[in-house]
Design a protein around this motif. Structure first.
Motif, PDB file in Angstrom:
ATOM      1  N   GLY A  91       0.787  -1.225   0.000  1.00 26.08           N
ATOM      2  CA  GLY A  91       0.000   0.000   0.000  1.00 26.08           C
ATOM      3  C   GLY A  91       0.818   1.273   0.000  1.00 26.08           C
ATOM      4  O   GLY A  91       0.276   2.361  -0.182  1.00 26.08           O
ATOM      5  N   PHE A  92       2.123   1.178   0.205  1.00 25.77           N
ATOM      6  CA  PHE A  92       2.992   2.348   0.213  1.00 25.77           C
ATOM      7  C   PHE A  92       3.529   2.618  -1.188  1.00 25.77           C
ATOM      8  O   PHE A  92       3.609   1.718  -2.019  1.00 25.77           O
ATOM      9  N   PRO A  93       3.910   3.876  -1.463  1.00 25.09           N
ATOM     10  CA  PRO A  93       4.443   4.196  -2.797  1.00 25.09           C
ATOM     11  C   PRO A  93       5.839   3.608  -3.033  1.00 25.09           C
ATOM     12  O   PRO A  93       6.650   3.493  -2.118  1.00 25.09           O
ATOM     13  N   LEU A  94       6.081   3.243  -4.276  1.00 24.11           N
ATOM     14  CA  LEU A  94       7.372   2.755  -4.755  1.00 24.11           C
ATOM     15  C   LEU A  94       7.692   3.540  -6.021  1.00 24.11           C
ATOM     16  O   LEU A  94       6.867   3.605  -6.935  1.00 24.11           O
ATOM     17  N   THR A  95       8.875   4.142  -6.070  1.00 33.33           N
ATOM     18  CA  THR A  95       9.235   5.008  -7.197  1.00 33.33           C
ATOM     19  C   THR A  95      10.577   4.585  -7.778  1.00 33.33           C
ATOM     20  O   THR A  95      11.510   4.266  -7.042  1.00 33.33           O
ATOM     21  N   TYR A  96      10.637   4.620  -9.101  1.00 32.45           N
ATOM     22  CA  TYR A  96      11.896   4.468  -9.831  1.00 32.45           C
ATOM     23  C   TYR A  96      12.084   5.743 -10.638  1.00 32.45           C
ATOM     24  O   TYR A  96      11.192   6.142 -11.389  1.00 32.45           O
ATOM     25  N   VAL A  97      13.232   6.367 -10.462  1.00 31.42           N
ATOM     26  CA  VAL A  97      13.472   7.640 -11.140  1.00 31.42           C
ATOM     27  C   VAL A  97      14.889   7.664 -11.696  1.00 31.42           C
ATOM     28  O   VAL A  97      15.831   7.228 -11.042  1.00 31.42           O
ATOM     29  N   TRP A  98      14.996   8.172 -12.918  1.00 26.73           N
ATOM     30  CA  TRP A  98      16.295   8.363 -13.568  1.00 26.73           C
ATOM     31  C   TRP A  98      16.615   9.843 -13.572  1.00 26.73           C
ATOM     32  O   TRP A  98      15.808  10.667 -13.996  1.00 26.73           O
ATOM     33  N   ASP A  99      17.792  10.203 -13.089  1.00 29.73           N
ATOM     34  CA  ASP A  99      18.247  11.585 -13.066  1.00 29.73           C
ATOM     35  C   ASP A  99      19.172  11.804 -14.260  1.00 29.73           C
ATOM     36  O   ASP A  99      20.304  11.322 -14.267  1.00 29.73           O
ATOM     37  N   PRO A 100      18.698  12.544 -15.293  1.00 26.14           N
ATOM     38  CA  PRO A 100      19.517  12.740 -16.498  1.00 26.14           C
ATOM     39  C   PRO A 100      20.570  13.834 -16.367  1.00 26.14           C
ATOM     40  O   PRO A 100      21.283  14.114 -17.321  1.00 26.14           O
ATOM     41  N   ASN A 101      20.694  14.432 -15.194  1.00 26.01           N
ATOM     42  CA  ASN A 101      21.702  15.459 -14.978  1.00 26.01           C
ATOM     43  C   ASN A 101      23.083  14.867 -15.252  1.00 26.01           C
ATOM     44  O   ASN A 101      23.430  13.826 -14.703  1.00 26.01           O
ATOM     45  N   PRO A 102      23.904  15.511 -16.096  1.00 20.30           N
ATOM     46  CA  PRO A 102      25.231  14.952 -16.432  1.00 20.30           C
ATOM     47  C   PRO A 102      26.122  14.665 -15.222  1.00 20.30           C
ATOM     48  O   PRO A 102      26.998  13.831 -15.287  1.00 20.30           O
ATOM     49  N   ASN A 103      25.873  15.350 -14.110  1.00 20.59           N
ATOM     50  CA  ASN A 103      26.661  15.085 -12.902  1.00 20.59           C
ATOM     51  C   ASN A 103      26.128  13.885 -12.129  1.00 20.59           C
ATOM     52  O   ASN A 103      26.805  13.395 -11.229  1.00 20.59           O
ATOM     53  N   ALA A 104      24.906  13.436 -12.432  1.00 20.61           N
ATOM     54  CA  ALA A 104      24.306  12.333 -11.684  1.00 20.61           C
ATOM     55  C   ALA A 104      24.233  11.057 -12.532  1.00 20.61           C
ATOM     56  O   ALA A 104      24.921  10.088 -12.262  1.00 20.61           O
ATOM     57  N   LEU A 105      23.359  11.067 -13.542  1.00 17.43           N
ATOM     58  CA  LEU A 105      23.143   9.913 -14.424  1.00 17.43           C
ATOM     59  C   LEU A 105      22.901   8.632 -13.620  1.00 17.43           C
ATOM     60  O   LEU A 105      23.564   7.622 -13.811  1.00 17.43           O
ATOM     61  N   THR A 106      21.915   8.689 -12.721  1.00 11.84           N
ATOM     62  CA  THR A 106      21.635   7.550 -11.851  1.00 11.84           C
ATOM     63  C   THR A 106      20.187   7.101 -11.985  1.00 11.84           C
ATOM     64  O   THR A 106      19.295   7.900 -12.257  1.00 11.84           O
ATOM     65  N   LEU A 107      19.959   5.811 -11.775  1.00  8.71           N
ATOM     66  CA  LEU A 107      18.627   5.245 -11.636  1.00  8.71           C
ATOM     67  C   LEU A 107      18.466   4.896 -10.168  1.00  8.71           C
ATOM     68  O   LEU A 107      19.273   4.139  -9.615  1.00  8.71           O
ATOM     69  N   SER A 108      17.430   5.465  -9.532  1.00 15.01           N
ATOM     70  CA  SER A 108      17.236   5.271  -8.095  1.00 15.01           C
ATOM     71  C   SER A 108      15.887   4.635  -7.811  1.00 15.01           C
ATOM     72  O   SER A 108      14.915   4.845  -8.534  1.00 15.01           O
ATOM     73  N   ARG A 109      15.854   3.894  -6.723  1.00 20.08           N
ATOM     74  CA  ARG A 109      14.636   3.275  -6.202  1.00 20.08           C
ATOM     75  C   ARG A 109      14.307   3.986  -4.904  1.00 20.08           C
ATOM     76  O   ARG A 109      15.150   4.091  -4.018  1.00 20.08           O
ATOM     77  N   ILE A 110      13.066   4.489  -4.793  1.00 18.34           N
ATOM     78  CA  ILE A 110      12.649   5.205  -3.592  1.00 18.34           C
ATOM     79  C   ILE A 110      11.460   4.457  -3.000  1.00 18.34           C
ATOM     80  O   ILE A 110      10.439   4.270  -3.660  1.00 18.34           O
ATOM     81  N   LYS A 111      11.611   4.033  -1.763  1.00 22.56           N
ATOM     82  CA  LYS A 111      10.545   3.339  -1.040  1.00 22.56           C
ATOM     83  C   LYS A 111      10.504   3.953   0.345  1.00 22.56           C
ATOM     84  O   LYS A 111      11.443   3.796   1.128  1.00 22.56           O
ATOM     85  N   GLY A 112       9.437   4.672   0.656  1.00 26.66           N
ATOM     86  CA  GLY A 112       9.351   5.370   1.931  1.00 26.66           C
ATOM     87  C   GLY A 112      10.433   6.429   2.017  1.00 26.66           C
ATOM     88  O   GLY A 112      10.585   7.259   1.137  1.00 26.66           O
ATOM     89  N   ALA A 113      11.229   6.379   3.084  1.00 24.20           N
ATOM     90  CA  ALA A 113      12.307   7.349   3.269  1.00 24.20           C
ATOM     91  C   ALA A 113      13.640   6.827   2.750  1.00 24.20           C
ATOM     92  O   ALA A 113      14.642   7.523   2.823  1.00 24.20           O
TER      93      ALA A 113
END
Length: 181
Positions: A91-113
């Motif tokens: 029931g809690f949110p689950l997020t996958y986000v890609w940061d296209p910033n040239p300094n980051a370029l990361t795929l992150s998983r966010i679950k709660g905090a």
């Protein structure tokens, strides 16, 4: 008894001449240059293989985590080509986000905090949403809204630099993940 004494002229002619010495040095320099070039090529090849193996392992690990978790979600709540928000099985949110910033370029998983970086040095990432039913050619119909999405298409490309040059040490992944619930 007839004893022959060595000829003094022949004894003095046994040393190398300057021309012979220069030819020997030139041939030696060519051989050393070839060995050096071969050593450099071999070192770059080993580094490239190590990078490719590391990128491939990170990509497979990220894809395994995403596949397992996306299959178990209750559904997709919001969608962007670089971000997916799900309502997870608990029931809690689950997020996958890609940061296209040239300094980051990361795929992150966010679950709660908790935020966990799944991929680093990810040059390109794209999410797509589709309905579950395919057409005759096994092409899936695009979903009109996140609520209709039952299949997530994910594609990414990660790469690294070797000696400050991007070479072919990249890992490309593409997958179609079906939401089971």
């Amino acid at each position: 008894m007839n004893i022959k004494l060595p000829n003094k002229k022949k004894i003095g002619c046994r040393a190398m001449t300057l021309v012979e010495l220069m030819v020997a040095v030139a041939i030696g320099a060519l051989i050393l240059a070839a060995v050096g070039k071969l050593s450099l090529f071999t070192a770059r090849s080993f580094v490239a293989l190590g990078n490719y193996n590391d990128l491939d392992q990170a990509s497979r690990n990220a894809l395994d985590i995403m596949s397992r978790e996306i299959r178990q979600t209750r559904g997709l709540t919001t969608y962007a080509t670089n971000r997916l928000d799900f309502k997870d099985y608990d029931g809690f949110p689950l997020t996958y986000v890609w940061d296209p910033n040239p300094n980051a370029l990361t795929l992150s998983r966010i679950k709660g905090a908790q935020t966990k970086v799944l991929l680093r040095q990810c040059d390109f990432l794209s999410f797509g949403i589709y309905q579950r039913n395919p057409s005759n050619n096994f092409i899936f119909y695009p979903a009109a809204s996140p609520a209709q999405a039952k299949l997530i298409n994910v594609s990414w490309r990660c790469s690294r630099q070797i000696f400050q040059k991007k070479v072919n040490t990249e890992s490309v992944q593409t997958a179609k993940i079906v939401i089971r619930n």
